[in-house]
Enzyme design. Structure first.
Site, short mmCIF file in Angstrom:
data_model
loop_
_atom_site.label_atom_id
_atom_site.label_comp_id
_atom_site.label_asym_id
_atom_site.label_seq_id
_atom_site.Cartn_x
_atom_site.Cartn_y
_atom_site.Cartn_z
N TYR A 55 0.83 -1.22 0.00
CA TYR A 55 0.00 0.00 0.00
C TYR A 55 0.86 1.26 0.00
CZ TYR A 55 -4.14 -2.80 0.16
OH TYR A 55 -5.12 -3.69 -0.21
N ARG A 58 1.60 1.89 -3.59
CA ARG A 58 0.45 2.42 -4.34
C ARG A 58 0.17 3.87 -3.93
NH1 ARG A 58 -4.22 -1.85 -3.70
NH2 ARG A 58 -5.34 -0.48 -5.15
N GLN A 90 -15.27 1.66 -6.39
CA GLN A 90 -14.55 0.55 -5.75
C GLN A 90 -13.07 0.91 -5.62
OE1 GLN A 90 -15.93 -3.42 -7.66
NE2 GLN A 90 -16.56 -1.84 -9.09
N ASN A 91 -12.69 2.01 -6.27
CA ASN A 91 -11.27 2.40 -6.31
C ASN A 91 -10.85 3.06 -5.00
OD1 ASN A 91 -11.52 1.50 -8.91
ND2 ASN A 91 -11.60 3.54 -9.82
N ASP A 93 -8.08 4.93 -5.05
CA ASP A 93 -7.32 6.13 -5.44
C ASP A 93 -8.20 7.37 -5.24
OD1 ASP A 93 -8.13 5.09 -8.72
OD2 ASP A 93 -8.83 6.99 -7.87
N HIS A 108 -14.76 0.78 -0.89
CA HIS A 108 -13.64 -0.10 -0.49
C HIS A 108 -12.52 0.67 0.20
CE1 HIS A 108 -14.98 -3.28 -3.66
NE2 HIS A 108 -15.72 -3.29 -2.60
N CYS A 164 -0.19 7.00 15.49
CA CYS A 164 -1.57 7.48 15.35
C CYS A 164 -1.64 8.96 15.72
CB CYS A 164 -2.50 6.70 16.28
SG CYS A 164 -4.16 7.41 16.31
N THR A 205 -15.42 -1.67 -14.72
CA THR A 205 -15.32 -2.73 -13.71
C THR A 205 -15.64 -4.09 -14.33
OG1 THR A 205 -16.04 -3.49 -11.52
CG2 THR A 205 -17.70 -2.36 -12.89
N ASN A 230 -17.40 -0.12 -20.70
CA ASN A 230 -16.24 -0.92 -20.31
C ASN A 230 -15.42 -1.28 -21.55
OD1 ASN A 230 -15.31 -1.89 -17.71
ND2 ASN A 230 -15.37 -3.93 -18.62
C1 BV8 Z 1 -17.62 -9.13 1.85
C2 BV8 Z 1 -9.79 -2.75 -1.86
C3 BV8 Z 1 -18.60 -10.11 3.67
C4 BV8 Z 1 -8.43 -3.30 -1.78
C5 BV8 Z 1 -11.18 -4.49 -2.83
C6 BV8 Z 1 -20.58 -13.72 -3.43
C7 BV8 Z 1 -20.11 -14.61 -4.34
C8 BV8 Z 1 -18.73 -14.90 -4.37
C9 BV8 Z 1 -17.82 -14.30 -3.51
C10 BV8 Z 1 -18.29 -13.41 -2.61
C11 BV8 Z 1 -19.66 -13.14 -2.55
N1 BV8 Z 1 -19.84 -12.24 -1.56
C12 BV8 Z 1 -18.62 -11.95 -0.98
C13 BV8 Z 1 -17.67 -12.66 -1.62
C14 BV8 Z 1 -16.25 -12.61 -1.30
C15 BV8 Z 1 -15.53 -11.43 -1.94
C16 BV8 Z 1 -15.57 -11.56 -3.44
O1 BV8 Z 1 -16.37 -10.94 -4.11
N2 BV8 Z 1 -14.63 -12.35 -3.95
C17 BV8 Z 1 -14.51 -12.47 -5.41
C18 BV8 Z 1 -13.03 -12.46 -5.76
C19 BV8 Z 1 -15.20 -13.67 -5.91
N3 BV8 Z 1 -16.09 -10.16 -1.52
C20 BV8 Z 1 -15.66 -9.66 -0.34
O2 BV8 Z 1 -14.85 -10.19 0.39
C21 BV8 Z 1 -16.26 -8.30 0.08
N4 BV8 Z 1 -16.62 -8.35 1.45
O3 BV8 Z 1 -18.30 -9.77 1.11
O4 BV8 Z 1 -17.76 -9.09 3.19
C22 BV8 Z 1 -19.30 -9.53 4.73
C23 BV8 Z 1 -20.66 -9.42 4.59
C24 BV8 Z 1 -21.34 -8.97 5.66
C25 BV8 Z 1 -20.65 -8.62 6.81
C26 BV8 Z 1 -19.27 -8.73 6.90
C27 BV8 Z 1 -18.55 -9.16 5.82
C28 BV8 Z 1 -15.23 -7.17 0.03
C29 BV8 Z 1 -14.63 -7.02 -1.26
C30 BV8 Z 1 -13.73 -5.78 -1.30
C31 BV8 Z 1 -12.27 -6.15 -1.38
N5 BV8 Z 1 -11.43 -4.98 -1.64
N6 BV8 Z 1 -10.44 -3.35 -3.01
C32 BV8 Z 1 -7.47 -2.55 -2.66
O5 BV8 Z 1 -7.87 -1.91 -3.61
O6 BV8 Z 1 -6.31 -2.66 -2.36
S1 BV8 Z 1 -11.83 -5.30 -4.21
C33 BV8 Z 1 -10.90 -4.71 -5.56
O7 BV8 Z 1 -11.06 -5.69 -6.55
C34 BV8 Z 1 -11.41 -3.42 -6.17
O8 BV8 Z 1 -11.82 -2.49 -5.23
C35 BV8 Z 1 -12.55 -3.92 -7.03
O9 BV8 Z 1 -13.70 -4.07 -6.24
C36 BV8 Z 1 -12.07 -5.28 -7.44
C37 BV8 Z 1 -11.41 -5.19 -8.75
O10 BV8 Z 1 -12.37 -5.11 -9.69
P1 BV8 Z 1 -12.38 -3.93 -10.80
O11 BV8 Z 1 -12.27 -2.61 -10.15
O12 BV8 Z 1 -13.53 -4.23 -11.65
O13 BV8 Z 1 -10.99 -4.15 -11.59
P2 BV8 Z 1 -10.64 -5.31 -12.64
O14 BV8 Z 1 -9.21 -5.18 -12.90
O15 BV8 Z 1 -11.20 -6.61 -12.18
O16 BV8 Z 1 -11.47 -4.90 -13.97
C38 BV8 Z 1 -11.17 -3.71 -14.63
C39 BV8 Z 1 -12.16 -3.61 -15.78
O17 BV8 Z 1 -11.93 -2.37 -16.44
C40 BV8 Z 1 -11.98 -4.74 -16.81
O18 BV8 Z 1 -13.27 -5.25 -17.14
C41 BV8 Z 1 -11.35 -4.02 -18.01
O19 BV8 Z 1 -11.83 -4.51 -19.22
C42 BV8 Z 1 -11.86 -2.60 -17.83
N7 BV8 Z 1 -10.97 -1.56 -18.36
C43 BV8 Z 1 -9.60 -1.57 -18.39
N8 BV8 Z 1 -9.14 -0.41 -18.96
C44 BV8 Z 1 -10.26 0.34 -19.27
C45 BV8 Z 1 -11.42 -0.40 -18.88
N9 BV8 Z 1 -12.68 0.05 -19.05
C46 BV8 Z 1 -12.80 1.29 -19.65
N10 BV8 Z 1 -11.74 2.06 -20.03
C47 BV8 Z 1 -10.47 1.62 -19.87
N11 BV8 Z 1 -9.44 2.38 -20.27
#
Ligand code: BV8
Length: 266
Positions: A55, A58, A90-91, A93, A108, A164, A205, A230
């Protein structure tokens, strides 16, 4: 259908043209790391130095990039849209707020925020956070005067930067980021806005991470029109009424112009 209330969800893709890496790189790694090694509470307990280094890097990178045309267009929409508008990112930044967006939620967390596990306070944070980051050695030609050193010492007892600002505890500040398995922020406000919106727009996303990936279903269920912008169809692409495939920096200004009833791209 008249559009009055809009909810916009953004992901890493909207910051790609600013030079920030997205998550699902070709090697599936996240900047060379497995997500579970750097973005889970378990990873932080297991190897806080690695997570802090990830972090800190980043956060430092953030200082070298600027918002792009997509961020700017959404900030203009925020300023000019007379109806309800909520930008949920979700970012972690700060490019949306640097572009001027106000009606914004970081579901997030934020790179520019710290969270003290000793007193549970959250506060803005700049620079490195890693506890082992100590006071910089005197640098050739950069002589910190004794008063500067004293000021530094007062700020950072025994050299560590991880102090802190609220309770002065040392080494208990963690990135104010929502890691996997942790509850995203402001979920009630987000849920209310999605259930009350006429238009739900998802930008840059992949739809791989929940609960964000499920928002389009809720919006559809509540009768909203749904649009995706997207670079490629996202995992949930078929759930959208309309998908515009291309770069956010090109397509978002055009879409905002349409919404604001302008005939030229913003
Ligand atoms: C939770 C912070 C429970 C960190 C992040 C249901 C089903 C399955 C799994 C789960 C479920 N419910 C929960 C889960 C578990 C988990 C999850 O989803 N796992 C996944 C992997 C299956 N979710 C969690 O753990 C969440 N918490 O559920 O808590 C709970 C509930 C009640 C009470 C207590 C607890 C928390 C998830 C958050 C984690 N933290 N970020 C950090 O940033 O360092 S997630 C992180 O990854 C991002 O924030 C974002 O959310 C995700 C990445 O996704 P994107 O942003 O979409 O990025 P990606 O690279 O994937 O895609 C980019 C897209 O852009 C692509 O499609 C590309 O084509 C496009 N693109 C690229 N360039 C361009 C473009 N588009 C346009 N123009 C361009 N130029």
């Amino acid at each position: 259908m008249t559009i009055r209330n809009i909810v916009i969800l953004t992901g890493a893709g909207i910051s790609a043209e600013s030079g920030l890496a997205t998550f699902r790189g070709p090697d599936g790694l996240w900047e060379g790391h497995r997500v579970e090694d750097v973005a889970t509470p378990e990873a932080f307990r297991h190897d806080p130095a690695l997570v802090h280094a990830f972090y800190d890097a980043r956060r430092e990178r953030l200082g070298t990039v600027e918002p792009n045309a997509a961020h700017a267009a959404l900030a203009l929409l925020d300023a000019e849209w007379p109806g309800e508008l909520l930008l949920v990112t979700q970012n972690v930044d700060d490019l949306h707020e640097r572009a001027g967006s106000k009606r914004l939620i970081h579901m997030h967390g934020e790179l520019t925020s710290g969270w003290c596990l000793a007193c549970d306070e959250r506060f803005s944070w700049e620079g490195p956070m890693a506890p082992q980051t100590v006071r910089p050695e005197p640098v050739e030609g950069l002589s910190l005067s004794s008063s500067e050193m004293q000021a530094f010492d007062k700020l950072r007892p025994n050299g560590s930067v991880n102090v802190c600002p609220s309770c002065r505890a040392i080494g208990h500040v963690r990135p104010d980021i929502v890691w996997f398995g942790e509850m995203p922020y402001e979920m009630e406000r987000i849920d209310d806005a999605i259930r009350g919106c006429d238009l739900f727009v998802s930008i840059g996303t992949s739809g791989a991470v929940y609960p964000a990936a499920g928002f389009v279903q809720i919006a559809r269920y509540c009768g909203a029109r749904t649009l995706e912008i997207n670079l490629e169809p996202s995992i949930g692409s078929t759930s959208f009424d309309e998908s515009r495939i291309g770069k956010a920096g090109e397509l978002v200004p055009v879409w905002v112009a349409e919404v604001l009833g302008r005939n030229a791209a913003i």
